[in-house]
Motif scaffolding. Sequence first.
Motif, mmCIF file in Angstrom:
data_model
loop_
_atom_site.group_PDB
_atom_site.id
_atom_site.type_symbol
_atom_site.label_atom_id
_atom_site.label_comp_id
_atom_site.label_asym_id
_atom_site.label_seq_id
_atom_site.Cartn_x
_atom_site.Cartn_y
_atom_site.Cartn_z
ATOM 1 N N THR A 28 0.857 -1.181 0.000
ATOM 2 C CA THR A 28 0.000 0.000 0.000
ATOM 3 C C THR A 28 0.888 1.223 0.000
ATOM 4 N N ASN A 29 0.284 2.372 -0.139
ATOM 5 C CA ASN A 29 1.085 3.599 -0.145
ATOM 6 C C ASN A 29 1.150 4.254 1.233
ATOM 7 N N GLU A 30 0.772 3.526 2.300
ATOM 8 C CA GLU A 30 0.928 4.058 3.661
ATOM 9 C C GLU A 30 1.136 2.918 4.646
ATOM 10 N N ASP A 31 1.674 3.285 5.811
ATOM 11 C CA ASP A 31 1.901 2.328 6.882
ATOM 12 C C ASP A 31 1.846 3.111 8.191
#
Length: 192
Positions: A28-31
């Motif tokens: 994903t593009n976030e954590d």
Amino acid sequence: MKSIFTSFLQLFVVSLLLCNVAYAQSDTNEDSHTITITIPEVALLDIEPNASKNISATFTHSDEAGDPLAAPANNTSLWLNYSSILKAGGATARAVTVSITSGTAPGVSIKVVAGTATGGQGTLGTPTAQVTLTGSAQSIITGVGSAYTGDGASQGHQLTYAFEAADANYANLRSNAGSPDVVTVAYTLADN
């Protein structure tokens, strides 16, 4: 008819696209992560300047018959410093109390008042009116929240001591020039 090379190329391109789609779906593009913050409960108090916090009060006489004793000048040399962090779910404020814990000075009233706080930050306490010291704890500052006054003289609450040999107590006075009376005054910072 398509050549085997064209078919192979088409199959290869489709495979690459499927791999990229599968790869993109697994990332994903976030954590995120957590940060644990611990704040200690604090209730500390001291009188400054620490090296010279014991004071003397000497009454004098004019040497004129019929005159009463003259009280010493008010003493403003001491400052009350504190650091306070309230406990979550606990008391909403603290107070500073003052009392005489040992000794007496028959015929002499010792009075003290705290000034408005100088320096520091947070919910600094509010001084009460002047109190006459006794063996019972009396509030001198109320409404202390999570705050600090700053450390040292000229920080916190300036203490003003006044001494009086009131007419109502004059009969209790005794000369003690050879062995002065010593009174211990204690300050306590505690939850309301």
